[in-house]
Design a protein around this motif. Structure first.
Motif, mmCIF file in Angstrom:
data_model
loop_
_atom_site.group_PDB
_atom_site.id
_atom_site.type_symbol
_atom_site.label_atom_id
_atom_site.label_comp_id
_atom_site.label_asym_id
_atom_site.label_seq_id
_atom_site.Cartn_x
_atom_site.Cartn_y
_atom_site.Cartn_z
ATOM 1 N N ILE A 16 10.871 55.794 3.232
ATOM 2 C CA ILE A 16 11.954 56.430 4.297
ATOM 3 C C ILE A 16 11.904 55.818 5.394
ATOM 4 C CG2 ILE A 16 11.631 58.419 2.887
ATOM 5 C CD1 ILE A 16 9.908 59.879 5.107
ATOM 6 N N ASN A 17 12.819 55.744 6.433
ATOM 7 C CA ASN A 17 12.810 55.472 7.604
ATOM 8 C C ASN A 17 13.261 56.888 8.510
ATOM 9 O OD1 ASN A 17 14.633 53.583 10.166
ATOM 10 N ND2 ASN A 17 12.409 53.723 10.028
ATOM 11 N N PRO A 18 12.170 57.607 8.993
ATOM 12 C CA PRO A 18 12.388 58.796 9.903
ATOM 13 C C PRO A 18 13.409 58.567 10.835
ATOM 14 C CG PRO A 18 10.060 58.465 9.230
ATOM 15 C CD PRO A 18 10.619 57.240 9.100
ATOM 16 N N PRO A 19 13.988 59.573 11.459
ATOM 17 C CA PRO A 19 15.164 59.597 12.360
ATOM 18 C C PRO A 19 14.474 59.160 13.750
ATOM 19 C CG PRO A 19 15.576 61.518 11.211
ATOM 20 C CD PRO A 19 14.200 61.024 10.795
ATOM 21 N N ALA A 20 14.792 58.544 14.498
ATOM 22 C CA ALA A 20 14.708 58.356 16.004
ATOM 23 C C ALA A 20 15.847 58.739 16.749
ATOM 24 C CB ALA A 20 14.180 56.851 16.053
ATOM 25 N N TYR A 21 15.822 58.846 17.980
ATOM 26 C CA TYR A 21 16.693 59.039 18.990
ATOM 27 C C TYR A 21 17.517 58.004 19.166
ATOM 28 C CZ TYR A 21 19.459 60.177 23.001
ATOM 29 O OH TYR A 21 20.552 60.409 23.485
ATOM 30 N N ASN A 22 18.906 57.642 18.940
ATOM 31 C CA ASN A 22 19.626 56.700 18.855
ATOM 32 C C ASN A 22 20.966 56.955 18.820
ATOM 33 O OD1 ASN A 22 20.435 55.750 16.221
ATOM 34 N ND2 ASN A 22 18.354 56.140 16.077
ATOM 35 N N SER A 23 21.923 56.382 19.655
ATOM 36 C CA SER A 23 23.414 56.581 19.816
ATOM 37 C C SER A 23 23.969 55.906 18.894
ATOM 38 C CB SER A 23 23.930 56.477 21.262
ATOM 39 O OG SER A 23 23.557 55.048 21.592
ATOM 40 N N SER A 24 23.334 54.737 18.124
ATOM 41 C CA SER A 24 23.922 53.833 17.210
ATOM 42 C C SER A 24 23.109 53.236 16.220
ATOM 43 C CB SER A 24 24.744 53.070 17.870
ATOM 44 O OG SER A 24 25.413 52.019 16.948
ATOM 45 N N GLY A 25 23.388 53.299 15.210
ATOM 46 C CA GLY A 25 22.459 52.561 14.084
ATOM 47 C C GLY A 25 22.502 51.154 13.970
ATOM 48 N N ILE A 26 23.492 50.530 14.826
ATOM 49 C CA ILE A 26 23.820 48.980 14.584
ATOM 50 C C ILE A 26 22.499 48.317 14.626
ATOM 51 C CG2 ILE A 26 25.220 47.252 15.615
ATOM 52 C CD1 ILE A 26 26.793 49.318 13.921
ATOM 53 N N LYS A 27 21.695 48.393 15.715
ATOM 54 C CA LYS A 27 20.922 47.569 16.039
ATOM 55 C C LYS A 27 19.603 47.669 14.848
ATOM 56 C CE LYS A 27 18.358 50.853 19.202
ATOM 57 N NZ LYS A 27 17.631 50.696 20.631
ATOM 58 N N TYR A 28 19.553 48.845 14.265
ATOM 59 C CA TYR A 28 18.817 49.041 12.971
ATOM 60 C C TYR A 28 19.228 48.345 11.962
ATOM 61 C CZ TYR A 28 16.247 52.604 15.555
ATOM 62 O OH TYR A 28 15.430 53.375 16.770
ATOM 63 N N LYS A 29 20.367 48.430 11.677
ATOM 64 C CA LYS A 29 21.224 47.845 10.301
ATOM 65 C C LYS A 29 21.155 46.245 10.492
ATOM 66 C CE LYS A 29 25.385 48.285 7.956
ATOM 67 N NZ LYS A 29 26.860 48.863 7.660
ATOM 68 N N ASN A 30 21.180 45.839 11.741
ATOM 69 C CA ASN A 30 21.185 44.406 11.993
ATOM 70 C C ASN A 30 19.801 43.547 12.183
ATOM 71 O OD1 ASN A 30 24.097 44.402 11.574
ATOM 72 N ND2 ASN A 30 24.315 44.667 13.799
ATOM 73 N N SER A 31 18.889 44.399 12.242
ATOM 74 C CA SER A 31 17.642 43.879 12.352
ATOM 75 C C SER A 31 16.935 43.220 11.254
ATOM 76 C CB SER A 31 16.768 45.082 12.683
ATOM 77 O OG SER A 31 16.132 45.628 11.590
ATOM 78 N N GLY A 32 16.083 42.185 11.452
ATOM 79 C CA GLY A 32 15.520 41.539 10.429
ATOM 80 C C GLY A 32 14.591 42.159 9.821
#
Length: 305
Positions: A231-247
């Motif tokens: 699981i990847n627990p929630p962090a405070y972020n306005s958009s999940g794009i940078k997570y989705k595109n990360s290596g």
């Protein structure tokens, strides 16, 4: 000469007695609030005998409530540990957990974007020497596994472990941890006034040796017949794009695909109202009590599916 030896012996005896008294006093003031000690006590003197355990960093320690995950046939205990990296868990599992606790059916591993950065996740096996039974401590002390013996000694005795905090002799302040709310490894964090900003995940280091240890650890769990869930627990972020595109996202995905591991991602495909609301966080990554309650109920529903 005899007089000198007698005086020296008397001096060192007095110092030794003082250290024993200080060590006892530190232990008395700290033990009632020591949630790491609670976790180790469950391993060596099991009460829950959990068949599902949680591993991960402080985001999991303070963000996942086992009491809200339990249902018929499932007993959950949160063994996630502040500052714990893959190398810590490898040593912990082989030396502490596996020989002393019933084998779990499932391991829920909370994977993070800083899991392979030892500057962020500083904890080593030696840091928890205070909690080890005498036989494990002594075998670690004489082992040739590359353990830091100075760190082992300094963390074995409360008087050395807390030598920079003499105020704890009189009163141990557990702030910001709500120790009264401790339950099965989970402990909430009070509101501590930190700025709640998005995590800059691109700034975290990726240490290849930590990745290799992590992969071997997951392989060990699977070979022993333990079901693994990421699981990847929630962090405070306005958009999940940078997570989705990360290596790292691609890295975790590849491990899950090759090992048939489910991956519940609460910053991308399963992001929710929690991610966007500061009232659920103490800082950019640690949920507060309200956030952990909301997330734990959400996680239970997703695990059931």
């Amino acid at each position: 000469m005899k007089k000198f030896l007698a005086q020296s012996f008397g001096f060192f005896l007095i110092v030794f007695i003082i250290l024993i008294i200080l060590n006892f006093r530190f232990k008395q003031t700290i033990t009632p609030y020591d949630y790491f000690g609670f976790q180790y006590n469950e391993i060596f003197h099991p009460v829950y005998n959990a068949n599902t355990i949680i591993l991960g960093t402080s985001h999991a320690t303070h963000g996942i409530q086992p009491a809200l995950l339990n249902d018929t046939g499932t007993i959950v205990y949160n063994f996630a540990c502040d500052g714990a990296n893959p190398e810590f868990y490898q040593n912990w599992y082989q030396t502490i957990f596996k020989p002393n606790y019933p084998k779990p059916d499932k391991i829920i591993f909370a994977v993070e974007w800083f899991l392979f950065d030892t500057e962020e996740l500083w904890r080593t096996f030696e840091h928890d020497a205070l909690y080890y039974p005498t036989n494990i401590y002594l075998s670690s002390l004489i082992s040739n596994k590359g353990l830091n013996k100075t760190t082992l000694i300094n963390n074995r005795f409360p008087v050395l472990k807390n030598r920079r905090s003499p105020q704890r002799l009189i009163n141990y302040d557990p702030y910001p941890y709500l120790t009264a709310e401790y339950n099965a490894g989970f402990i909430p964090v009070q509101e501590i006034g930190r700025p709640i900003n998005e995590l800059e995940i691109e700034n975290f280091k990726i240490e290849k040796d930590q990745q290799e240890i992590f992969e071997n650890l997951i392989k060990t769990f699977l070979e022993e017949g333990i079901e693994v869930i990421f699981i990847n627990p929630p962090a405070y972020n306005s958009s999940g794009i940078k997570y989705k595109n990360s290596g790292l996202q691609k890295y975790y995905d590849s491990i899950c695909v090759s090992n048939n591991i489910p991956f519940l991602q609460y910053n991308t495909e399963r992001r929710s109202y929690i991610n966007n609301d500061k009232k659920y966080f103490n800082d950019g990554g640690h949920m507060n009590y309200a956030g952990s309650s909301e997330f734990s109920r959400m996680l239970k529903n997703d695990l059931e599916q």
